[in-house]
Scaffold this motif. Structure first.
Motif, mmCIF file in Angstrom:
data_model
loop_
_atom_site.group_PDB
_atom_site.id
_atom_site.type_symbol
_atom_site.label_atom_id
_atom_site.label_comp_id
_atom_site.label_asym_id
_atom_site.label_seq_id
_atom_site.Cartn_x
_atom_site.Cartn_y
_atom_site.Cartn_z
ATOM 1 N N VAL A 81 0.759 -1.063 0.190
ATOM 2 C CA VAL A 81 0.001 -0.004 0.281
ATOM 3 C C VAL A 81 1.151 1.625 -0.498
ATOM 4 N N ALA A 82 1.880 1.077 0.321
ATOM 5 C CA ALA A 82 2.979 2.517 0.639
ATOM 6 C C ALA A 82 3.421 2.014 -0.567
ATOM 7 N N TYR A 83 3.646 2.009 -1.142
ATOM 8 C CA TYR A 83 4.316 2.050 -2.094
ATOM 9 C C TYR A 83 3.386 2.352 -3.581
ATOM 10 N N GLY A 84 2.476 2.011 -3.371
ATOM 11 C CA GLY A 84 1.357 2.515 -4.190
ATOM 12 C C GLY A 84 0.946 3.717 -3.868
ATOM 13 N N VAL A 85 0.894 3.683 -2.812
ATOM 14 C CA VAL A 85 0.614 5.656 -2.328
ATOM 15 C C VAL A 85 1.557 6.610 -2.661
ATOM 16 N N LEU A 86 2.356 5.869 -2.154
ATOM 17 C CA LEU A 86 4.425 7.299 -3.259
ATOM 18 C C LEU A 86 4.045 6.569 -4.072
ATOM 19 N N ALA A 87 4.256 6.027 -5.589
ATOM 20 C CA ALA A 87 4.193 6.049 -6.928
ATOM 21 C C ALA A 87 2.976 6.863 -7.276
ATOM 22 N N LEU A 88 1.710 6.621 -6.444
ATOM 23 C CA LEU A 88 0.740 7.465 -7.075
ATOM 24 C C LEU A 88 1.630 9.487 -6.860
ATOM 25 N N LEU A 89 1.732 9.826 -5.582
ATOM 26 C CA LEU A 89 2.534 10.347 -5.362
ATOM 27 C C LEU A 89 3.432 11.400 -6.550
ATOM 28 N N PRO A 105 -7.376 7.389 -13.236
ATOM 29 C CA PRO A 105 -8.563 7.974 -12.536
ATOM 30 C C PRO A 105 -8.697 7.382 -11.338
ATOM 31 N N VAL A 106 -10.125 7.783 -10.376
ATOM 32 C CA VAL A 106 -10.137 6.787 -9.263
ATOM 33 C C VAL A 106 -10.042 5.466 -9.226
ATOM 34 N N PRO A 107 -10.836 4.761 -10.200
ATOM 35 C CA PRO A 107 -11.147 3.663 -10.175
ATOM 36 C C PRO A 107 -9.249 2.815 -10.243
ATOM 37 N N GLY A 108 -9.007 2.877 -11.124
ATOM 38 C CA GLY A 108 -7.401 2.957 -11.557
ATOM 39 C C GLY A 108 -6.744 3.383 -10.093
ATOM 40 N N MET A 109 -7.122 4.091 -9.430
ATOM 41 C CA MET A 109 -6.172 4.575 -8.579
ATOM 42 C C MET A 109 -5.994 3.359 -6.740
ATOM 43 N N ILE A 110 -7.498 3.084 -6.763
ATOM 44 C CA ILE A 110 -8.387 1.706 -5.922
ATOM 45 C C ILE A 110 -7.254 1.083 -6.670
ATOM 46 N N GLY A 111 -7.352 0.716 -8.218
ATOM 47 C CA GLY A 111 -6.730 -1.107 -8.710
ATOM 48 C C GLY A 111 -5.345 -0.887 -7.753
ATOM 49 N N ILE A 112 -4.684 -0.023 -8.173
ATOM 50 C CA ILE A 112 -2.653 -0.106 -7.933
ATOM 51 C C ILE A 112 -2.875 -0.126 -6.540
ATOM 52 N N LEU A 113 -3.559 0.951 -5.869
ATOM 53 C CA LEU A 113 -3.662 0.063 -4.466
ATOM 54 C C LEU A 113 -4.040 -1.130 -3.796
ATOM 55 N N PHE A 114 -4.476 -1.967 -4.393
ATOM 56 C CA PHE A 114 -5.315 -2.883 -4.488
ATOM 57 C C PHE A 114 -4.684 -4.168 -4.796
ATOM 58 N N PHE A 115 -3.381 -3.861 -5.806
ATOM 59 C CA PHE A 115 -3.069 -5.357 -6.746
ATOM 60 C C PHE A 115 -1.597 -4.677 -5.778
ATOM 61 N N ASN A 116 -1.185 -3.828 -5.243
ATOM 62 C CA ASN A 116 0.268 -3.978 -4.163
ATOM 63 C C ASN A 116 -0.202 -4.515 -3.426
ATOM 64 N N SER A 117 -1.522 -4.146 -2.360
ATOM 65 C CA SER A 117 -1.536 -4.687 -1.324
ATOM 66 C C SER A 117 -1.450 -6.065 -1.552
ATOM 67 N N LEU A 118 -1.969 -6.899 -2.055
ATOM 68 C CA LEU A 118 -2.401 -8.042 -2.496
ATOM 69 C C LEU A 118 -0.987 -8.818 -3.076
ATOM 70 N N LEU A 119 -0.806 -8.454 -3.765
ATOM 71 C CA LEU A 119 1.105 -8.681 -3.951
ATOM 72 C C LEU A 119 1.775 -8.499 -2.762
ATOM 73 N N GLY A 120 2.043 -7.537 -1.990
ATOM 74 C CA GLY A 120 2.405 -7.223 -0.341
ATOM 75 C C GLY A 120 2.489 -8.273 0.398
ATOM 76 N N ALA A 121 0.745 -8.675 0.462
ATOM 77 C CA ALA A 121 0.472 -9.841 1.058
ATOM 78 C C ALA A 121 0.425 -11.285 0.723
ATOM 79 N N ALA A 122 1.198 -11.802 -0.414
ATOM 80 C CA ALA A 122 1.958 -13.042 -0.654
ATOM 81 C C ALA A 122 3.153 -12.727 -0.303
ATOM 82 N N LEU A 123 3.479 -11.746 -0.591
ATOM 83 C CA LEU A 123 4.812 -12.039 -0.517
ATOM 84 C C LEU A 123 5.467 -11.785 1.354
ATOM 85 N N GLY A 124 4.062 -11.646 2.132
ATOM 86 C CA GLY A 124 4.258 -11.497 3.347
ATOM 87 C C GLY A 124 3.934 -12.988 3.904
ATOM 88 N N LEU A 125 3.768 -14.115 2.319
ATOM 89 C CA LEU A 125 3.285 -15.166 2.638
ATOM 90 C C LEU A 125 4.321 -16.135 3.158
#
Length: 139
Positions: A81-89, A105-125
Motif C-alpha cells: 500500500v505504501a508503495y502504491g501511495v508513493l508511486a501515485l504521489l 482515474p479514481v478506479p485506477g488508483m484503487i486498483g493500484i492500491l489493491f494490486f500492490n496490497s495483494l502482492l505485498g500480502a503474498a510476499l508476506g506469506l
C-alpha cells in the motif's frame, strides 16, 4: 477492550518505519523508468522491469525474514500500500513536468492500491513460511 481497539493496537505494533522504507525502496522501478533506463541496454523492456520487480520482491521477503518481523503478512501488505501511495504521489508530482505522467482515474488508483496490497500480502506469506523454515533449522 473492543475489537476496534484491539485492531488499532495491533496496527500500532507494526514496524511502520520498515513498511515505509520498503515502499519507498520499490520506487526504484518507476524512477528508473522515468530516467529511461528501460529504453535500451541490459535493462531494456521487458527484462528490466521484470528483473527489478523480482529483486524488490526478494528484498522485501528477505528483510521481513531476516529481521524476524512478527507479522510479515500485514507488514508487507502495508508495504505494498505504501508503495502504491508513493508511486501515485510521484506520478502526481511529475505530471506538470512529464507529458506521459498521467494521473489515473479514481478506479485506477484503487486498483493500484489493491494490486500492490495483494502482492505485498503474498510476499508476506512467503516471508512467514521462510521464517518458519529458518526458525525450525535454527537460522
Amino acid at each position: 477492550m473492543s475489537t476496534t481497539d484491539t485492531r488499532r493496537g495491533s496496527l500500532r505494533q507494526l514496524p511502520w518505519v520498515l513498511i515505509v522504507a520498503l515502499g519507498a525502496f520499490a520506487l526504484i522501478r518507476p524512477v528508473l523508468s522515468i530516467a529511461g533506463a528501460y529504453d535500451s541496454g541490459p535493462l531494456e523492456k521487458p527484462v528490466g522491469p521484470v528483473l527489478l520487480t523480482v529483486l524488490i520482491a526478494v528484498i522485501w521477503v528477505g528483510a521481513a525474514a531476516a529481521l524476524r518481523v512478527p507479522r510479515p503478512v500485514p507488514t508487507l501488505l502495508f508495504a505494498g500500500v505504501a508503495y502504491g501511495v508513493l508511486a501515485l504521489l510521484l506520478n502526481l508530482a511529475l505530471q506538470p513536468f512529464l507529458e506521459d505522467a498521467e494521473v489515473p482515474p479514481v478506479p485506477g488508483m484503487i486498483g493500484i492500491l489493491f494490486f500492490n496490497s495483494l502482492l505485498g500480502a503474498a510476499l508476506g506469506l512467503i516471508a512467514a513460511g521462510l521464517q518458519r523454515v529458518l526458525h525450525r533449522t535454527g537460522g
